[in-house]
Design a protein around this motif. Structure first.
Motif, PDB file in Angstrom:
ATOM      1  N   LEU A 145     -50.955  56.209-106.403  1.00  0.00           N
ATOM      2  CA  LEU A 145     -51.656  55.155-107.130  1.00  0.00           C
ATOM      3  C   LEU A 145     -52.576  55.764-108.184  1.00  0.00           C
ATOM      4  O   LEU A 145     -52.639  56.984-108.337  1.00  0.00           O
ATOM      5  CB  LEU A 145     -52.399  54.255-106.152  1.00  0.00           C
ATOM      6  CG  LEU A 145     -51.496  53.564-105.109  1.00  0.00           C
ATOM      7  CD1 LEU A 145     -52.310  52.699-104.174  1.00  0.00           C
ATOM      8  CD2 LEU A 145     -50.402  52.752-105.780  1.00  0.00           C
ATOM      9  N   ALA A 146     -53.294  54.931-108.917  1.00  0.00           N
ATOM     10  CA  ALA A 146     -54.095  55.370-110.064  1.00  0.00           C
ATOM     11  C   ALA A 146     -55.116  56.454-109.713  1.00  0.00           C
ATOM     12  O   ALA A 146     -55.476  57.261-110.558  1.00  0.00           O
ATOM     13  CB  ALA A 146     -54.798  54.178-110.708  1.00  0.00           C
ATOM     14  N   GLY A 147     -55.606  56.438-108.494  1.00  0.00           N
ATOM     15  CA  GLY A 147     -56.557  57.448-108.036  1.00  0.00           C
ATOM     16  C   GLY A 147     -56.496  57.546-106.529  1.00  0.00           C
ATOM     17  O   GLY A 147     -56.062  56.600-105.864  1.00  0.00           O
ATOM     18  N   PRO A 148     -56.944  58.647-105.959  1.00  0.00           N
ATOM     19  CA  PRO A 148     -56.853  58.834-104.506  1.00  0.00           C
ATOM     20  C   PRO A 148     -57.717  57.852-103.711  1.00  0.00           C
ATOM     21  O   PRO A 148     -57.505  57.675-102.513  1.00  0.00           O
ATOM     22  CB  PRO A 148     -57.312  60.273-104.296  1.00  0.00           C
ATOM     23  CG  PRO A 148     -58.122  60.603-105.506  1.00  0.00           C
ATOM     24  CD  PRO A 148     -57.557  59.794-106.630  1.00  0.00           C
ATOM     25  N   GLU A 149     -58.679  57.204-104.366  1.00  0.00           N
ATOM     26  CA  GLU A 149     -59.529  56.228-103.684  1.00  0.00           C
ATOM     27  C   GLU A 149     -58.808  54.910-103.419  1.00  0.00           C
ATOM     28  O   GLU A 149     -59.264  54.087-102.637  1.00  0.00           O
ATOM     29  CB  GLU A 149     -60.819  55.984-104.483  1.00  0.00           C
ATOM     30  CG  GLU A 149     -60.621  55.316-105.825  1.00  0.00           C
ATOM     31  CD  GLU A 149     -60.284  56.255-106.992  1.00  0.00           C
ATOM     32  OE1 GLU A 149     -60.485  55.824-108.136  1.00  0.00           O
ATOM     33  OE2 GLU A 149     -59.823  57.381-106.776  1.00  0.00           O
ATOM     34  N   TYR A 150     -57.664  54.700-104.085  1.00  0.00           N
ATOM     35  CA  TYR A 150     -56.899  53.466-103.898  1.00  0.00           C
ATOM     36  C   TYR A 150     -55.783  53.691-102.894  1.00  0.00           C
ATOM     37  O   TYR A 150     -54.999  54.629-103.019  1.00  0.00           O
ATOM     38  CB  TYR A 150     -56.335  52.975-105.231  1.00  0.00           C
ATOM     39  CG  TYR A 150     -57.414  52.661-106.228  1.00  0.00           C
ATOM     40  CD1 TYR A 150     -58.299  51.606-106.012  1.00  0.00           C
ATOM     41  CD2 TYR A 150     -57.571  53.424-107.376  1.00  0.00           C
ATOM     42  CE1 TYR A 150     -59.309  51.332-106.911  1.00  0.00           C
ATOM     43  CE2 TYR A 150     -58.571  53.150-108.289  1.00  0.00           C
ATOM     44  CZ  TYR A 150     -59.437  52.100-108.044  1.00  0.00           C
ATOM     45  OH  TYR A 150     -60.433  51.831-108.945  1.00  0.00           O
ATOM     46  N   LEU A 151     -55.706  52.806-101.909  1.00  0.00           N
ATOM     47  CA  LEU A 151     -54.745  52.961-100.825  1.00  0.00           C
ATOM     48  C   LEU A 151     -53.633  51.922-100.868  1.00  0.00           C
ATOM     49  O   LEU A 151     -52.587  52.116-100.249  1.00  0.00           O
ATOM     50  CB  LEU A 151     -55.473  52.882 -99.475  1.00  0.00           C
ATOM     51  CG  LEU A 151     -56.634  53.864 -99.298  1.00  0.00           C
ATOM     52  CD1 LEU A 151     -57.310  53.644 -97.956  1.00  0.00           C
ATOM     53  CD2 LEU A 151     -56.147  55.302 -99.457  1.00  0.00           C
ATOM     54  N   VAL A 152     -53.869  50.816-101.575  1.00  0.00           N
ATOM     55  CA  VAL A 152     -52.874  49.740-101.660  1.00  0.00           C
ATOM     56  C   VAL A 152     -53.007  49.046-103.012  1.00  0.00           C
ATOM     57  O   VAL A 152     -54.116  48.893-103.527  1.00  0.00           O
ATOM     58  CB  VAL A 152     -53.029  48.735-100.486  1.00  0.00           C
ATOM     59  CG1 VAL A 152     -54.391  48.082-100.478  1.00  0.00           C
ATOM     60  CG2 VAL A 152     -51.936  47.680-100.496  1.00  0.00           C
ATOM     61  N   GLU A 153     -51.875  48.663-103.572  1.00  0.00           N
ATOM     62  CA  GLU A 153     -51.837  47.869-104.796  1.00  0.00           C
ATOM     63  C   GLU A 153     -50.771  46.805-104.601  1.00  0.00           C
ATOM     64  O   GLU A 153     -49.676  47.091-104.097  1.00  0.00           O
ATOM     65  CB  GLU A 153     -51.497  48.733-106.008  1.00  0.00           C
ATOM     66  CG  GLU A 153     -51.460  47.957-107.307  1.00  0.00           C
ATOM     67  CD  GLU A 153     -51.311  48.827-108.544  1.00  0.00           C
ATOM     68  OE1 GLU A 153     -51.209  48.268-109.637  1.00  0.00           O
ATOM     69  OE2 GLU A 153     -51.316  50.077-108.407  1.00  0.00           O
ATOM     70  N   ILE A 154     -51.095  45.563-105.006  1.00  0.00           N
ATOM     71  CA  ILE A 154     -50.155  44.456-104.834  1.00  0.00           C
ATOM     72  C   ILE A 154     -49.951  43.779-106.181  1.00  0.00           C
ATOM     73  O   ILE A 154     -50.914  43.464-106.890  1.00  0.00           O
ATOM     74  CB  ILE A 154     -50.640  43.449-103.778  1.00  0.00           C
ATOM     75  CG1 ILE A 154     -50.834  44.145-102.421  1.00  0.00           C
ATOM     76  CG2 ILE A 154     -49.656  42.279-103.657  1.00  0.00           C
ATOM     77  CD1 ILE A 154     -51.371  43.254-101.313  1.00  0.00           C
ATOM     78  N   ILE A 155     -48.686  43.530-106.508  1.00  0.00           N
ATOM     79  CA  ILE A 155     -48.278  42.863-107.744  1.00  0.00           C
ATOM     80  C   ILE A 155     -47.622  41.551-107.354  1.00  0.00           C
ATOM     81  O   ILE A 155     -46.741  41.526-106.489  1.00  0.00           O
ATOM     82  CB  ILE A 155     -47.286  43.746-108.527  1.00  0.00           C
ATOM     83  CG1 ILE A 155     -47.895  45.130-108.780  1.00  0.00           C
ATOM     84  CG2 ILE A 155     -46.872  43.074-109.828  1.00  0.00           C
ATOM     85  CD1 ILE A 155     -46.867  46.185-109.141  1.00  0.00           C
ATOM     86  N   ILE A 156     -48.030  40.463-107.985  1.00  0.00           N
ATOM     87  CA  ILE A 156     -47.571  39.125-107.614  1.00  0.00           C
ATOM     88  C   ILE A 156     -46.918  38.416-108.797  1.00  0.00           C
ATOM     89  O   ILE A 156     -47.424  38.470-109.921  1.00  0.00           O
ATOM     90  CB  ILE A 156     -48.769  38.272-107.120  1.00  0.00           C
ATOM     91  CG1 ILE A 156     -49.346  38.840-105.811  1.00  0.00           C
ATOM     92  CG2 ILE A 156     -48.382  36.788-106.975  1.00  0.00           C
ATOM     93  CD1 ILE A 156     -48.466  38.720-104.603  1.00  0.00           C
TER      94      ILE A 156
END
Length: 114
Positions: A99-110
């Motif tokens: 993901l964009a950075g190691p601090e992000y663990l989940v991303e959701i696209i709707i």
């Protein structure tokens, strides 16, 4: 057919509506939390964005979920299952991605219907 954009930024819009289809940008949770808390953050943001677009989670057509680590799949699903409206579950895919950075663990696209 017109295209309407909401929460337009210099790089992307948070919401794009074309005809009767609503597209949300990928949403991430607050850095520092675990997958469960970040998933809850993302789902709350999705609810807010869908409301701005004049629709709601019962009209979600597709969800694409990216996890930084697939070992957190069950943890994310526990939050998703509490949130998603039974009988109106969308088509969905989940994969692992950097993901964009190691601090992000989940991303959701709707993608949803208007």
């Amino acid at each position: 057919m017109s295209i309407r954009r909401i929460d337009v930024g210099p790089r992307m819009s948070q919401i794009v509506i074309n005809g009767n289809t609503v597209y949300l940008a990928g949403q991430v949770g607050q850095p520092g939390g675990n997958v469960a808390s970040q998933t809850r953050d993302v789902l709350a943001t999705i609810d807010e964005l869908l409301a701005k677009a004049g629709t709601d989670k019962t009209k979600i057509l597709q969800a694409i979920i990216w996890l930084a680590d697939m070992s957190t799949f069950a943890e994310m699903n526990a939050e998703w299952d509490k949130w998603v409206p039974q009988g109106n579950t969308p088509a969905r895919a989940t994969g692992e991605a950097k993901l964009a950075g190691p601090e992000y663990l989940v991303e959701i696209i709707i993608t949803a219907a208007a």
